[in-house]
Write an enzyme that holds these catalytic residues in place. Sequence first.
Site, PDB file in Angstrom:
ATOM      1  N   ASP A 164      65.419  46.510  84.185  1.00 49.21           N
ATOM      2  CA  ASP A 164      64.306  46.738  83.184  1.00 49.21           C
ATOM      3  C   ASP A 164      64.998  46.061  81.912  1.00 49.21           C
ATOM      4  OD1 ASP A 164      62.477  47.662  81.348  1.00 49.21           O
ATOM      5  OD2 ASP A 164      61.923  49.297  82.646  1.00 49.21           O
TER       6      ASP A 164
ATOM      7  N   SER B 251      55.042  53.829  82.370  1.00 52.34           N
ATOM      8  CA  SER B 251      55.959  53.663  80.974  1.00 52.34           C
ATOM      9  C   SER B 251      55.592  54.651  80.331  1.00 52.34           C
ATOM     10  CB  SER B 251      55.511  52.522  80.335  1.00 52.34           C
ATOM     11  OG  SER B 251      56.599  51.975  79.354  1.00 52.34           O
ATOM     12  N   GLN B 252      55.367  54.968  78.994  1.00 50.15           N
ATOM     13  CA  GLN B 252      55.195  56.137  78.121  1.00 50.15           C
ATOM     14  C   GLN B 252      54.209  57.154  78.863  1.00 50.15           C
ATOM     15  OE1 GLN B 252      54.172  54.456  74.119  1.00 50.15           O
ATOM     16  NE2 GLN B 252      52.012  54.548  74.526  1.00 50.15           N
TER      17      GLN B 252
ATOM     18  N   HIS C  40      60.358  45.645  83.881  1.00 47.88           N
ATOM     19  CA  HIS C  40      59.476  46.944  83.703  1.00 47.88           C
ATOM     20  C   HIS C  40      57.984  46.846  84.161  1.00 47.88           C
ATOM     21  CE1 HIS C  40      58.861  50.518  81.433  1.00 47.88           C
ATOM     22  NE2 HIS C  40      57.719  49.988  80.692  1.00 47.88           N
TER      23      HIS C  40
ATOM     24  N   MET D 130      52.273  51.668  76.886  1.00 48.33           N
ATOM     25  CA  MET D 130      51.961  51.422  75.292  1.00 48.33           C
ATOM     26  C   MET D 130      51.477  49.532  75.462  1.00 48.33           C
ATOM     27  SD  MET D 130      54.712  50.973  72.432  1.00 48.33           S
ATOM     28  CE  MET D 130      55.406  49.374  73.046  1.00 48.33           C
TER      29      MET D 130
END
Length: 305
Positions: A229, A107-108, A284, A33
């Site tokens: 994270d 990530s996503q 992250h 994102m």
Amino acid sequence: MKSVYLYIFGIALLASLVIGDSTPRPTVMWHGMGDTCCYPFSMGRIKKLIENEIPGIYVNSIEIGDSIADDEFNSFFKNVNEQVDMVCKQMKADPQLSNGFNAIGFSQGGQFLRAYVERCNDPPVFNLVSVGGQHQGVFGFPNCEVTPGHNVSLCNMVRELLNYGVYTDMVQSHLVQAEYWQDPMKYDEYLEKSQFLADINNARSVKNETYKLNFQSLNQLALVLFTQDTMVIPRESEWFGFYQPNTLDIIPMEKTDLYVEDWIGLQYLDQNNRITKLSCDGNHLQFTDDWFIENLIPFLNNTVY
Ligand SMILES: *[C@@H]1O[C@H](CO)[C@@H](O)[C@H](O)[C@H]1NC(C)=O
Ligand SMILES: *[C@@H]1O[C@H](CO)[C@@H](O)[C@H](O)[C@H]1NC(C)=O
Ligand SMILES: *[C@@H]1O[C@H](CO)[C@@H](O)[C@H](O)[C@H]1NC(C)=O
């Protein structure tokens, strides 16, 4: 004469099978994102790193839309189901991927590539690497400043929309983060309204067997969790752990219903030693090139014949 040619052809075919006229299996990347296919400080850098480590490899870094600006905007606001459909078409149309590929999602992008596998997988994914993906979703939206170049005003819009109502149709259809929002205290509402996550996790009573068959066909699933994270809440989601429904107690993958009842084939993969859980000591997506080369390149470094 004809039989001589056939004979030579046969020998050549056999030789290529035995000696292995091999080329590196391509890699497909899907960014997170607020990121894009090609920013030189993020995905652009990783693409170069993979190309340097595996000479001759073809790397396709997914772009959603016709420009970098569109790509970034879409990562927040384009319906995920539509994004996955687009990617299914893009992968199928790329002649260099026709024999399959390894996939790495950031990530996503990790759970989106899983959706590609479950729903399409044509051409098929060999190894799937998820770097900080939210496989059980998130419940919380902490800070926006992950990477330099992040557009903070987009982040603030996301926050306001989540506040407005994560399970309203409008927000579910347009806000990417809402589509993998799992509110454990409103578990029934999540099951009913979640347009993306509850579907790919086969969480509803009617299961899609295709999702399971496709997911089970992976050679290896590598899941990276970032031990510090603060972006992904709870970070255990990166290893398929989450809050137990209707509580705020975090349970590991092995105790979730998704695993125990094997909704998507996760238990099957695990029992066949096809899941590798990796942890990276950082916030992250904070990893070094050396860490990436040592831990993740092995999943991307294989060949097709
Ligand atoms: C990739 O695999 C080949 C063949 O197994 C090996 O020789 C090479 O060292 C590997 N490269 C990396 C960067 O791991
Ligand atoms: C299951 O998923 C496949 C692949 O996306 C789809 O074609 C099929 O319609 C789905 N089946 C059901 C019952 O939803
Ligand atoms: C951030 O996004 C907003 C909303 O789309 C846009 O108006 C603005 O120009 C963007 N800022 C930057 C620095 O890209």
